[in-house]
Design an enzyme around this catalytic site. Structure first.
Site, mmCIF file in Angstrom:
data_model
loop_
_atom_site.group_PDB
_atom_site.id
_atom_site.type_symbol
_atom_site.label_atom_id
_atom_site.label_comp_id
_atom_site.label_asym_id
_atom_site.label_seq_id
_atom_site.Cartn_x
_atom_site.Cartn_y
_atom_site.Cartn_z
ATOM 1 N N ARG A 31 0.850 -1.188 0.000
ATOM 2 C CA ARG A 31 0.000 0.000 0.000
ATOM 3 C C ARG A 31 0.891 1.246 0.000
ATOM 4 O O ARG A 31 1.870 1.319 0.741
ATOM 5 C CB ARG A 31 -0.879 0.004 1.248
ATOM 6 C CG ARG A 31 -2.024 0.998 1.190
ATOM 7 C CD ARG A 31 -3.133 0.581 2.139
ATOM 8 N NE ARG A 31 -2.773 0.755 3.537
ATOM 9 C CZ ARG A 31 -3.075 1.848 4.243
ATOM 10 N NH1 ARG A 31 -3.745 2.847 3.687
ATOM 11 N NH2 ARG A 31 -2.732 1.928 5.500
ATOM 12 N N GLY B 23 11.984 1.674 -1.532
ATOM 13 C CA GLY B 23 13.146 2.532 -1.767
ATOM 14 C C GLY B 23 14.187 1.921 -2.689
ATOM 15 O O GLY B 23 14.846 2.625 -3.435
ATOM 16 N N GLU B 24 14.340 0.615 -2.627
ATOM 17 C CA GLU B 24 15.376 -0.016 -3.432
ATOM 18 C C GLU B 24 14.827 -0.603 -4.726
ATOM 19 O O GLU B 24 15.559 -0.797 -5.683
ATOM 20 C CB GLU B 24 16.064 -1.110 -2.599
ATOM 21 C CG GLU B 24 16.915 -0.495 -1.499
ATOM 22 C CD GLU B 24 17.370 -1.487 -0.449
ATOM 23 O OE1 GLU B 24 16.584 -2.411 -0.158
ATOM 24 O OE2 GLU B 24 18.483 -1.337 0.064
#
Ligand SMILES: Cc1cc2nc3c(=O)[nH]c(=O)nc-3n(C[C@H](O)[C@H](O)[C@H](O)COP(=O)(O)OP(=O)(O)OC[C@H]3O[C@@H](n4cnc5c(N)ncnc54)[C@H](O)[C@@H]3O)c2cc1C
Ligand code: SF4
Ligand code: FES
Ligand code: FES
Lengths: 324, 161, 703
Positions: C592, C668-669
């Site tokens: 989400r 983020g990665e």
């Protein structure tokens, strides 16, 4: 960084007198010198701030263009005459460094910047004849992928990074210098030195001399000119290879050309043979232009890993000619 | 210190008189001597733009500027941009467009953007990209930075030139 | 324009008032400069410090004899196993051997150049590729080194079409714009640190163990990190050195790494060499997948880049075999870097998938769709949520993939050849515990406190969003305080784990507050407090994955990962060997999405990192000198603004309640994964050249 004393000057003769003292360096924009001080590449006892000298003007005269050595790169690039009549010059300036650096850096300082050879620039002194004369050349049998293909010696294989110098070489410009013995005029094509067995002598400027101006002759015919800079990053990077071209045309036929390459030697590399050979060719005849340029690469001696620069430089030269 | 040099600089509208080590850069002087830590040191070599400030209205790299050479100059840092708690239009545009992440390059980006607009180099997205390339953002907020500069330029009238 | 919460920490960052470690008040602090080894191996035989000690402003030069005894500690939390200065053995170039302490930075920096070291038994450094591949051991091996199911050899033999190729990725450096910085101050046996770290918890635990004091005696502040990308995750030598120097001198000490030191003392992503073999039936169904890897590692620590990891869950194949090895070399210690493991690994797998599609004459999107597994192909366990198919379809639609002419070199614009390429992306979903304290005052104002540090991912806005959503109050009513080890612990801002853990903890704290108040979400908080006769209410929330500690993606009977697709358009000027990315479309399923504004920025950042990996970033390791050659941002180039064109980011609906209580996963990665393969695949489409070595440089593309 060793400590030093700091002096401001506003008169050229006073500056020259100050620069005659031992262990003294001039500082203009500081974008090179401050780097050298931080890395320990230079350790002067005295700094002479020359930015107050009245050498920052750009004048357009019937003889051509005279650019004061202390004019900032950004101001020269934005000068209407430079912009409109010397595209190669404006482009070489605007494709160099960044907006901030160009606001600081001067024309004289740009020509006196030193090689970007990673061994020379290292955080600690590595074997490098330019940095510590006689210490050897770690690059010669190290990473040569970015090094010279022309004019190198066993003592140094570095290239000169100035974009401006390449444009000035193609414009047959003159570097005006002043020292104790008065003024000397050095052709831009000869200002930077090939390493030979004295790589520590980067340019023809002698100790205690100042660059006062750069002169571009009016007959340079720079209206049709172009500076092509090839680099991995789109901006804010030194050239892998670059080409400056100044062309005279009759219709689409080349009637005269001057071509200089950057990133291939420790001086802008004029392609005198190619300049002759392209005369009479159509500017749109790429194969013929490429053949003419390639024929002038007889002296090229690639190093391991930089063979690609031969192909790249030849094509860059042709592309610059066609864009001029 | 024997060879310290007296320097007068006008920083964010206030005259400051200090004795500086001639080796000290303007970055260190602003941060360590004048307490203006908004200006950041990223590379200390002219390679990232984090230390960008305005000197006499022009954007420069404070890490490549010896503080002694700024004598008599007018310096503007990120702390001097907004007044009375109001964000400068560039700062506001950065906030709205999420044009930063870690924020470390941001003071330099903001100062560079202010100058970029004033120079008239914000008339198209491509022009902004090129003229903002002296400020590396490792978080890579580049598209948002371009959008912010364009927005602020429109507001400040810099886009119309 | 994407909507969402603007950053509550934004105004501070934009006006220069956000405090980073190096901004801590240093008026009474000593400046520290490190002296480091200049050789890659051998022994340190002498250290001459007299000249440095005599230099103006120098207070002291610390060498090994001056250090207080330091406790033993494992890797991690240490980034590199040897406590600094403690051995004669040289493990790599750029290793600390002395610390110069002076009144000013200029003095310390100068004096550091006056320390002279002597070495013996120095030998040439062995380059990566010329040492033995060995099985790594220890705490820097994140997962299994060998995994398999079925018979790959038989699967390859039975295939109608197979491809085998070797791919390499380069040494890369994180290069956050903020260098590591630490200010250390002792007050009796209490240590206060301002340090740029991705985990105040790790720093606290490590320093306490090293200095033999209880953790509560160590307080670490780090509200803001100026970028980390992995290099501030573990505890690197300068942090204990700053603390030791402060202890020895009795003065606060500030130690900021130089940019050059960032290249040897804070990790890097090591070079990898990977071989992928794929076999398939003529209709494009995989019969076998083998992915083997080796990476450059240091003498100590055995950091392992587990590149084949993603290959074990990505595609349905009856036979899968992976292995990962390291070479122990005299070079600085590597560490995770955005994106570790799958970052380099998916370059190989997704390039190989493109090669296979080409051999099969099949559309590369279609090939991936045909190999979509129903359960984890290695373990047979269910996926917690897997929306790769949706990502592929939506990415293709947004990009206009159906317009692609598969013929090589079929699109041209002036000097430029245009190529379209794509790749799938995935990241493992490690998870870790987190906690938060929530306070509501009588005006209804909410404060959330957590040990988390804001590193750019937008966690303060995320905390606001979750607290506001759970309490039913406006986000502006929620203030977030963070980056202090006295606040409830948060494992660390790395591994894309923070939103899951912290978001779930904040939600638990908010739910507990409502319960204590007997209130419903949306009830005015001031009124609820008044009704309960309270002037202030405090609650705590914790969250941890099954088992209570840090977990990897395969836990609790589920296979938990994130997915995405990336489509790019490249322009290649074949004459000059120039490659540019003109357009990128990324579609992601990462749980989400709590704040679309910050999430979009994260993915743009990741895609730009992928571009850097693909085209620019390479730290040359100089074999003769045994060092990284260019330790600066002119020699190590990362993307600038002008490199980055149009990027279209979107998310498919995903809500993974197995992964976390709030349905979120990490993103983020993920964005940095697959981009390099998509670019290499697009280069092939444009030019017919298959570049298997990153970064793709001019010399690769000059015909
Ligand atoms: C990150 C980075 C990127 C760059 N990229 C580029 C690029 O792409 N292309 C490019 O061409 N350049 C590039 N540069 C180099 C930059 O253009 C030079 O640093 C700059 O032009 C130097 O000028 P300055 O006035 O700052 O010189 P200074 O640093 O002040 O001086 C340099 C040297 O010249 C001497 N000197 C200066 N003026 C005079 C004078 N009038 N007479 C005698 N001696 C003098 C000084 O004593 C000193 O030895 C880059 C620099 C940096 C830091
Ligand atoms: S090439 Fe020249 S500059 Fe480079 S290491 Fe050799 S001598 Fe030094
Ligand atoms: S800190 Fe000045 S340019 Fe990087
Ligand atoms: S916001 Fe982190 S470097 Fe730009």
């Amino acid at each position: 960084m060793r400590t030093f004393s700091y002096h401001r000057v506003s008169d050229v003769d006073v500056a020259l007198a100050a620069l005659r003292q031992p262990e003294t360096q001039a500082i203009a924009g500081g974008t090179e010198l401050v780097n050298w001080l931080k890395e320990g590449i230079e350790a002067p006892a005295r700094l002479v701030d020359i930015t107050g000298l009245p050498l920052a003007g750009v004048e357009s005269t019937p003889d051509g263009l005279r650019i004061g050595a202390l004019a900032r790169m950004s101001d020269v690039a934005a000068h209407p005459v430079v912009r409109d009549r010397y595209p190669v010059l404006a482009q070489s300036l605007l494709r160099a460094a960044s907006a901030q650096l160009r606001n600081m850096a001067t024309i004289g300082g740009n020509l006196l910047q030193r090689t970007r050879c990673p061994y020379f620039r290292a955080d600690t002194a590595l074997p490098c004849n330019k940095r510590v004369p006689g210490s050897g050349c770690a690059a010669r049998h190290g990473d040569t992928s970015a090094q010279a293909i022309f004019g190198w010696s066993e003592h140094c294989v570095a290239t000169h990074p100035s974009d401006l110098a390449v444009a000035l070489a193609a414009l047959d410009a003159t570097i005006v210098v002043r020292g104790e013995a008065g003024e000397r005029r050095i052709p831009a094509t000869e200002f930077h030195r090939l390493p030979g067995d004295e790589p520590e002598r980067h340019t023809e400027l002698r100790a205690g001399e100042l660059i006062t101006a750069v002169e571009v002759p009016a007959e340079s015919g720079a209206e049709h000119s172009h500076y092509l800079k090839v680099r991995e990053r789109v901006s804010y990077e030194f050239a892998v290879v670059s080409a400056a071209a100044v062309v005279q045309l009759s219709g689409t036929t080349i009637t005269g050309a001057r071509l200089a390459l950057g990133g291939v030697a420790h001086r802008p590399w004029r392609l005198g043979g190619a300049e002759q050979a392209v005369v009479g060719l159509s500017v749109s005849d790429r194969p013929a232009l490429l053949a003419a340029v390639a024929a002038d690469f007889g002296d090229a001696r690639p190093l391991p890993g930089n063979e690609y620069k031969i192909t790249l430089a030849q094509r860059a030269a042709v592309r610059a000619l066609q864009a001029a | 210190m024997s060879n310290h040099v007296a320097v007068t600089v006008r920083v964010n509208g206030v005259d400051r008189e200090i004795e500086v080590d001639p080796r000290a850069t303007l970055t260190e002087t602003l941060r360590d001597r004048l307490g203006l830590t908004g200006t950041k040191k990223g590379c200390d070599r002219g390679e990232c733009g984090a230390c960008t400030v305005l000197v006499n209205g022009r954007r420069v790299l404070s890490c490549m500027t010896l503080a002694v050479t700024a004598h008599g100059a007018e310096v503007t840092t990120v702390e001097g941009l907004s007044s009375g708690g109001e964000l400068h239009p560039v700062q506001r545009a950065f906030l709205e467009n999420d044009a930063f992440q870690c924020g470390f390059c941001t003071p330099g980006q903001v100062m560079s953007a202010v100058a970029c607009i004033a120079e008239g180099h914000a008339t198209s997205d491509d022009e902004i990209r090129e003229w903002m390339s002296g400020n590396i953002c490792r978080c890579a907020a580049y598209p948002q930075i371009v959008a912010s500069v364009a927005k602020a330029a429109a507001e400040l009238g810099g886009a119309a030139r | 324009m994407t909507t969402g919460l603007t950053r509550p920490d934004g105004p501070a960052k934009l006006t220069g008032t956000a405090h980073y470690a190096a901004d801590a008040d240093t008026s009474d602090a000593l400046a520290a400069a490190l002296v480091t080894t200049t050789v890659p191996n051998g022994r340190l035989t002498a250290l001459h410090t007299a000249d440095a000690e005599a230099a103006p402003g120098v207070v002291r030069v610390l060498t090994r004899a001056d250090l207080p005894p330091l406790g033993e500690l494992s890797t991690p939390p240490l980034g590199f196993p040897v406590p600094p200065l403690l051995e004669d053995t040289v493990h790599h170039e750029g290793e600390p051997i002395a610390v110069v302490l002076a009144e000013t930075w200029e003095q310390a920096r100068h004096a550091a150049t006056l320390v002279r070291a002597e070495y013996a038994d120095v030998t040439p450094a062995v380059p990566f590729g010329q040492a033995e591949d060995v099985v790594p051991h220890g705490g820097l091996v994140f997962g299994e080194t060998d995994e398999s199911k079925g018979d790959v050899t038989a699967g390859l033999a039975a295939a109608d079409v197979s491809v085998t190729a070797t791919y390499t990725t380069a040494d890369r450096h994180h290069s956050p714009i903020e260098p590591h910085a630490t200010l250390a101050r002792w007050d009796g046996d209490q240590l206060v640190l301002h340090s740029s770290v991705q985990s105040v918890l790790f720093a606290q635990a490590a320093l306490a163990a090293l200095f033999g004091v209880p953790p509560e005696n160590v307080r670490v502040f780090c509200p803001f990190v100026g970028g980390g990308f992995g290099c501030k995750g573990f505890v690197w030598p300068h942090i204990p050195l700053a603390a030791a120097a402060a202890r020895v001198t009795g003065r606060p000490v500030k130690l900021v790494l130089t940019r050059a030191q960032m290249f040897t003392l804070a990790g890097h992503q090591p070079a990898t060499r990977q071989t992928v073999s794929l076999g398939a039936t003529s209709d494009g169904r995989l019969t076998a997948l083998r992915h083997t890897s080796s990476n450059a590692s240091a003498q100590l620590g055995d950091y392992c880049e587990n590149t084949p990891h993603g290959s074990t869950w990505m595609y349905a194949s009856p036979a899968i075999e992976t292995s990962t090895r390291i070479q122990r070399l005299h070079r600085p210690g590597p560490t995770p870097m955005r994106s570790p493991h799958e970052g380099p690994g998916m370059f190989a797998l997704e390039s190989a998938m493109d090669e296979l599609a080409h051999e099969l004459g099949m559309d590369p999107v279609e090939l991936r769709l045909r190999n979509e597994p129903e359960v984890d192909p290695l373990t047979g366990e269910p996926f917690s949520s897997r929306k790769l198919v949706e990502c592929l379809r939506e990415g293709a639609r947004r990009f206009g993939w159906s317009e692609r002419n598969p013929e090589i070199g079929s699109m041209r614009d002036g000097h430029e050849l245009i190529g379209w390429g794509m790749a799938a992306a995935t990241m493992d979903s490690p998870r870790s515990p987190s906690s938060a304290r929530l306070r509501i005052d009588h005006t209804g104002h909410v404060v959330v406190e957590t040990g988390m540090q804001e590193i750019g991912t937008g966690l303060p806005a995320m905390v606001q969003a979750v607290a506001a959503e759970t309490l039913g109050c406006p986000p502006e009513d929620v203030a977030v305080r963070h980056g202090d080890s006295d606040f409830p612990p948060h494992t660390g801002t790395f591994g894309s784990m923070s939103t899951m853990g912290l978001g779930s903890a904040v939600r638990a704290a908010a739910e507990s507050a409502l319960e204590k108040l007997g209130a419903e979400p949306g009830d005015p908080l001031a009124g609820a407090l008044a009704e309960a006769g309270l002037t202030e209410l405090e609650s705590e929330g914790r969250w941890s994955p099954e088992g209570g500690g840090m977990t990897r993606g395969r836990t609790g009977g589920y296979s938990i990962h994130t997915y995405g697709s990336i489509f790019v358009e490249v322009r290649v000027d074949p004459d000059l060997g120039l490659l540019r990315m003109s357009r990128a479309v990324g579609v992601y399923a990462g749980g989400r999405i709590l704040n679309p504004l910050a999430a979009r920025s994260q993915m743009i950042g990741g895609i730009t990192w992928g571009y850097g990996q693909a085209v620019l970033e390479q730290s040359v390791f100089e074999p003769n000198l045994g060092r990284f050659l260019s330790k600066n941002l002119a020699g190590y180039i990362v993307p600038v603004n002008a490199d980055i064109g149009e990027i279209d980011v979107s998310f498919v609906d995903d809500d993974d309640r197995v992964a976390s209580a709030i349905g979120a996963k990490g993103i983020g990665e993920l964005g940095a994964v697959g981009v390099s393969a998509a670019i290499a695949n697009a280069v092939f489409h444009a030019t017919g050249r298959r570049v298997r070595d990153l970064p793709i440089r001019i010399h690769h593309l000059l015909p």
